[in-house]
Write a protein that holds these residues in place. Structure first.
Motif, PDB file in Angstrom:
ATOM      1  N   LEU A 118       0.913  -1.292   0.060  1.00  0.00           N
ATOM      2  CA  LEU A 118      -0.216   0.124   0.078  1.00  0.00           C
ATOM      3  C   LEU A 118       0.782   1.168  -0.026  1.00  0.00           C
ATOM      4  O   LEU A 118       0.622   2.277   0.756  1.00  0.00           O
ATOM      5  CB  LEU A 118      -0.869  -0.164   1.180  1.00  0.00           C
ATOM      6  CG  LEU A 118      -2.018  -1.081   1.266  1.00  0.00           C
ATOM      7  CD1 LEU A 118      -2.862  -0.820   2.460  1.00  0.00           C
ATOM      8  CD2 LEU A 118      -2.780  -1.259  -0.158  1.00  0.00           C
ATOM      9  N   SER A 119       1.859   1.202  -0.866  1.00  0.00           N
ATOM     10  CA  SER A 119       2.846   2.355  -0.943  1.00  0.00           C
ATOM     11  C   SER A 119       1.916   3.545  -1.629  1.00  0.00           C
ATOM     12  O   SER A 119       2.216   4.948  -1.152  1.00  0.00           O
ATOM     13  CB  SER A 119       3.940   2.142  -1.929  1.00  0.00           C
ATOM     14  OG  SER A 119       4.611   1.366  -1.309  1.00  0.00           O
ATOM     15  N   THR A 120       0.893   3.337  -2.433  1.00  0.00           N
ATOM     16  CA  THR A 120       0.118   4.225  -2.937  1.00  0.00           C
ATOM     17  C   THR A 120      -0.975   4.620  -1.919  1.00  0.00           C
ATOM     18  O   THR A 120      -1.851   3.732  -1.488  1.00  0.00           O
ATOM     19  CB  THR A 120      -0.500   3.892  -4.274  1.00  0.00           C
ATOM     20  OG1 THR A 120       0.537   3.473  -4.964  1.00  0.00           O
ATOM     21  CG2 THR A 120      -1.171   4.917  -4.957  1.00  0.00           C
ATOM     22  N   VAL A 151       5.865  12.106  -4.006  1.00  0.00           N
ATOM     23  CA  VAL A 151       6.448  10.920  -4.050  1.00  0.00           C
ATOM     24  C   VAL A 151       7.738  10.957  -2.759  1.00  0.00           C
ATOM     25  O   VAL A 151       8.506  11.919  -2.871  1.00  0.00           O
ATOM     26  CB  VAL A 151       6.981  10.499  -5.325  1.00  0.00           C
ATOM     27  CG1 VAL A 151       7.667   8.969  -5.015  1.00  0.00           C
ATOM     28  CG2 VAL A 151       6.043  10.179  -6.235  1.00  0.00           C
ATOM     29  N   VAL A 152       7.865  10.134  -2.029  1.00  0.00           N
ATOM     30  CA  VAL A 152       8.822   9.549  -0.993  1.00  0.00           C
ATOM     31  C   VAL A 152       9.694   8.589  -1.308  1.00  0.00           C
ATOM     32  O   VAL A 152       9.172   7.209  -1.007  1.00  0.00           O
ATOM     33  CB  VAL A 152       8.627   9.994   0.395  1.00  0.00           C
ATOM     34  CG1 VAL A 152       9.778   9.560   1.234  1.00  0.00           C
ATOM     35  CG2 VAL A 152       7.937  11.125   0.616  1.00  0.00           C
ATOM     36  N   VAL A 225      -0.513  10.279  -7.930  1.00  0.00           N
ATOM     37  CA  VAL A 225      -0.468   9.643  -6.481  1.00  0.00           C
ATOM     38  C   VAL A 225       0.225  10.102  -5.728  1.00  0.00           C
ATOM     39  O   VAL A 225       1.402  10.872  -5.900  1.00  0.00           O
ATOM     40  CB  VAL A 225      -0.433   8.018  -6.686  1.00  0.00           C
ATOM     41  CG1 VAL A 225      -1.575   7.487  -7.731  1.00  0.00           C
ATOM     42  CG2 VAL A 225       0.935   7.981  -7.310  1.00  0.00           C
ATOM     43  N   ASP A 226       0.031   9.953  -4.286  1.00  0.00           N
ATOM     44  CA  ASP A 226       1.017  10.085  -3.166  1.00  0.00           C
ATOM     45  C   ASP A 226       1.448   8.721  -2.790  1.00  0.00           C
ATOM     46  O   ASP A 226       0.703   7.897  -2.746  1.00  0.00           O
ATOM     47  CB  ASP A 226       0.109  10.600  -1.970  1.00  0.00           C
ATOM     48  CG  ASP A 226      -0.392  12.283  -2.113  1.00  0.00           C
ATOM     49  OD1 ASP A 226       0.137  12.728  -3.285  1.00  0.00           O
ATOM     50  OD2 ASP A 226      -1.160  12.594  -1.496  1.00  0.00           O
ATOM     51  N   TRP A 227       2.929   8.581  -2.915  1.00  0.00           N
ATOM     52  CA  TRP A 227       3.403   7.309  -3.082  1.00  0.00           C
ATOM     53  C   TRP A 227       4.711   7.525  -1.846  1.00  0.00           C
ATOM     54  O   TRP A 227       5.652   8.236  -2.143  1.00  0.00           O
ATOM     55  CB  TRP A 227       3.876   7.082  -4.393  1.00  0.00           C
ATOM     56  CG  TRP A 227       4.433   5.425  -4.475  1.00  0.00           C
ATOM     57  CD1 TRP A 227       3.706   4.364  -4.755  1.00  0.00           C
ATOM     58  CD2 TRP A 227       5.530   4.990  -4.656  1.00  0.00           C
ATOM     59  NE1 TRP A 227       4.162   3.176  -4.923  1.00  0.00           N
ATOM     60  CE2 TRP A 227       5.528   3.527  -4.673  1.00  0.00           C
ATOM     61  CE3 TRP A 227       6.777   5.433  -4.260  1.00  0.00           C
ATOM     62  CZ2 TRP A 227       6.604   2.780  -4.681  1.00  0.00           C
ATOM     63  CZ3 TRP A 227       8.141   4.796  -4.284  1.00  0.00           C
ATOM     64  CH2 TRP A 227       7.700   3.287  -4.525  1.00  0.00           C
TER      65      TRP A 227
END
Length: 493
Positions: A118-120, A151-152, A225-227
């Protein structure tokens, strides 16, 4: 690379048909291999999010890729405890194999998948599937490389990801921004036709599916997306990168050789304004003129280069004939593919033969111009010959476009008529019957009752390619927005 024909032509894109109350609209697949630690929190978190935010029935399918730890036990326990969770066991590894198997057997009109870590961020899930439910798009992908994505991750993975996508753009002319983000969705009717052409069973599965879909003219929706990178990821970067490069070579070779029947995937866009019959408006003329001019300009440069080379070894007439012959074959092939949109090998020999007739007309014009120049004076300068040839080629170019459009490639007009007929609503059936039927009225999908008590079958005895029930095709769906009072009262948001 598979060269077998796809099962059939895709139906006109429209709002997805609604199903019975027991049929989920969305089936989210989570492929796992030895994920005994992350599987339970992932499934419970995803289930809580969908229950709180997704307005239609859903299913979560755990696709176990031959795990050797306690992952099967965890999956079985989740299946027993949560009605919306099903478990599927494969005895062979491969993310692509798992997705193909589960998607082929699913009866949900929207098929999605996400990585177990669930990285996204899950807030992107509804924007991912909404364009597919509404009929706007055929596939949807999460993009970590979009400008508004947050993104991180470490510099190593960032470099590998961007380098891979640059390779795809340079070698396969891919226009989507992120091929390997584990956050994608596809319409079931599209998957049934597209998946038989996808050969890879591992990590390259995503890329191959997207490339073929894009080449076939299907619409791919991208969601920023936030990832957040998972530091405990078990993906072997070197092996995965090597396999991906092999896949790029294989797909590129197949596309260059024309061995894929992508023309069978072209959707008859009934909602595309370019397919409407408009009185007095030539279909595609502007685009064809631009494409023809670009190809013609490059062909002229190629022709002049060949003429200059051949002129060193033979006379002007022979050099002109050879240069025009070679450039004419290349010009016909380029216009066939780029200007008039004809794909595949069907009719290629006939098109080249007709192109040679057009070449003969151009040869007569240019040869006549050279003969007139020779008659006007002895030993004209090379620059004068080139100027005369340019003028003669301009005249021949206008005639060539008219002949190409009206005689060599008249398919556009026929295709426009065929697309208009294909846009007529037809009843859904495996054989895609051509009998016209009235379109069912739009009706919203049944909302989930509160408290949620709908139960789903948990049978795991399914086979890859198994036909699913088509009863959900009887009505259509309109996406309903999630209102503030639809959320869980206990949610702090």
């Amino acid at each position: 690379m598979r060269t077998d024909s796809s099962p059939g032509t895709l139906p006109v894109r429209e709002h997805l048909p609604a199903g019975d109350a027991g049929t989920p609209v969305l089936d989210v697949v989570i492929p796992v291999y030895n994920e005994e630690k992350d599987l339970q929190p992932c499934v419970r978190r995803l289930h809580a999010h969908l229950t709180r935010t997704f307005p239609y029935a859903f299913r979560i399918t755990i696709a176990d890729n031959a795990s050797t730890d306690t992952t099967p036990l965890v999956a079985a326990r989740l299946e027993a405890e949560i009605p919306e969770v099903t478990n599927f066991r494969l005895e062979q590894k491969g993310r692509g194999r798992a997705l193909r198997t589960v998607w082929s057997a699913s009866d949900a009109p929207i098929l999605a998948y996400m990585d177990v870590d669930l990285s996204t961020d899950l807030n992107a899930l509804l924007p991912l599937v909404a364009p597919l439910i509404s009929g706007h798009s055929d596939l949807a992908i999460g993009s970590r490389l979009a400008r508004t994505s947050r993104v991180v991750r470490g510099p190593k993975r960032e470099f590998i990801s961007r380098a891979y996508n640059l390779i795809l753009r340079g070698s396969l002319q891919a226009r989507f921004s992120d091929a390997q983000c584990g956050f994608k969705a596809i319409r079931r009717d599209v998957a049934q036709v597209l998946l038989p052409l996808v050969e890879d069973t591992g990590w390259f599965f995503d890329t191959e599916m997207l490339v073929l879909a894009e080449r076939a003219g299907l619409r791919i929706h991208e969601v920023p997306v936030d990832w957040v990178d998972d530091p405990d990821s078990t993906v072997h970067i070197v092996k995965t990168a090597t396999d991906d490069l092999k896949g790029v070579w294989r797909v590129g070779k197949a596309l260059a050789g024309g061995s894929l029947p992508l023309d069978r995937l072209t959707r008859p866009f009934g909602d595309d304004p370019r397919d409407r019959e408009l009185t007095g408006v030539p279909q595609g003329l502007a685009r064809q003129l631009v494409g023809f001019c670009v190809v013609g300009g490059l062909s002229t440069l190629f022709y002049l280069l060949l003429y200059s080379v051949f002129r060193q070894f033979c006379g002007s007439q022979a050099a002109n004939a050879l240069a025009l012959l070679v450039s004419a074959i290349a010009n016909t092939a380029a216009n066939r593919r780029l200007t008039f949109g004809v794909r595949g090998r069907g009719g290629a020999v006939r098109h080249q033969a007709q192109g040679l007739v057009v070449f003969g007309i151009g040869l007569a014009l240019t040869s006549g111009s050279l003969a007139a120049l020779d008659a006007a004076g002895d030993s004209p300068a090379h620059s004068t010959e080139l100027a005369v040839l340019i003028a003669a080629n301009l005249a021949a170019t206008v005639l060539r476009f008219l002949l190409f459009r009206a005689w060599v490639f008249p398919d556009r007009g026929e295709c426009d008529a065929a697309l208009t007929v294909a846009a007529t609503p037809v009843p859904s059936s495996p054989a895609h019957s051509t009998t016209t039927a009235p379109r069912a009225p739009y009706a919203p999908l049944p909302q989930r009752p509160v408290p949620y008590q709908t139960s789903y079958p948990t049978t795991t005895q399914v086979r890859a390619g198994q036909a699913a029930d088509d009863s959900w095709r009887d009505a259509t769906v309109q996406l309903q927005p999630v209102r503030p009072h639809d959320t869980d009262p206990g949610d702090p948001r």
